[in-house]
Motif scaffolding. Structure first.
Motif, mmCIF file in Angstrom:
data_model
loop_
_atom_site.group_PDB
_atom_site.id
_atom_site.type_symbol
_atom_site.label_atom_id
_atom_site.label_comp_id
_atom_site.label_asym_id
_atom_site.label_seq_id
_atom_site.Cartn_x
_atom_site.Cartn_y
_atom_site.Cartn_z
ATOM 1 N N TYR A 234 40.132 27.999 52.001
ATOM 2 C CA TYR A 234 39.940 27.573 50.557
ATOM 3 C C TYR A 234 38.891 28.249 50.002
ATOM 4 O O TYR A 234 38.732 28.502 48.834
ATOM 5 N N ARG B 202 38.625 30.821 46.824
ATOM 6 C CA ARG B 202 38.255 30.497 45.601
ATOM 7 C C ARG B 202 37.099 31.771 45.304
ATOM 8 O O ARG B 202 36.655 31.578 44.235
ATOM 9 N N TRP C 65 34.338 32.206 46.508
ATOM 10 C CA TRP C 65 33.067 31.565 46.831
ATOM 11 C C TRP C 65 32.374 32.265 48.163
ATOM 12 O O TRP C 65 32.916 32.782 49.031
ATOM 13 N N ASP D 198 29.429 28.820 44.530
ATOM 14 C CA ASP D 198 30.349 29.627 43.566
ATOM 15 C C ASP D 198 29.403 30.418 42.567
ATOM 16 O O ASP D 198 28.491 30.073 41.886
ATOM 17 N N GLY E 95 30.019 24.966 45.457
ATOM 18 C CA GLY E 95 31.456 24.795 45.133
ATOM 19 C C GLY E 95 31.952 23.581 46.012
ATOM 20 O O GLY E 95 32.597 22.541 45.635
#
Length: 119
Positions: free
Chosen positions: A39, A43, A45, A100, A107
């Motif tokens: 995840y 994203r 990140w 992030d 994040g």
């Protein structure tokens, strides 16, 4: 409505302390941890690993394991760094962070290894 559950936490009992995201749940198994890392990578990140000894886990300062993994997209490599940090610091709590770069903040962050507390 479901009643709120009380999670008793006491300074006098280090085993009762909660340490952030997911700390009220059972520890993540290998597949769940892999999904969380995927995840973070998905994203875009930047993953980073921090560690601290249990006596200082409620403080704001933690040691960073190496540098953040800028641009890293290999989930296995990130999991390998988590294991390397755990092996080098067996008595420490480990936290995985996803930075992030757009929002200029974390994040996500989660405890990925909780060291046993010695009484």
């Amino acid at each position: 409505m479901i009643p709120m559950k009380d999670y008793p936490s006491r300074l006098s009992d280090p085993n009762s302390r909660r340490l952030g995201t997911f700390s009220y749940l059972p520890p993540l198994d290998a597949a769940q941890l892999r999904r969380q890392v995927a995840y973070i990578v998905g994203r875009g990140w930047t993953p980073a690993i921090e560690h601290t000894d249990p006596a200082h886990a409620t403080g704001h300062y933690r040691y960073m394991w190496k540098l953040p993994m800028f641009g890293e997209t290999d989930v296995d490599r990130i999991l390998g760094e988590i294991e390397a940090c755990r092996a080098a610091n067996p008595g420490h709590h480990l936290r995985l962070i996803g930075y992030d770069n757009i929002a200029q903040s974390q994040g996500t962050s989660m405890v990925v290894h909780r060291a046993p507390i010695r009484a």
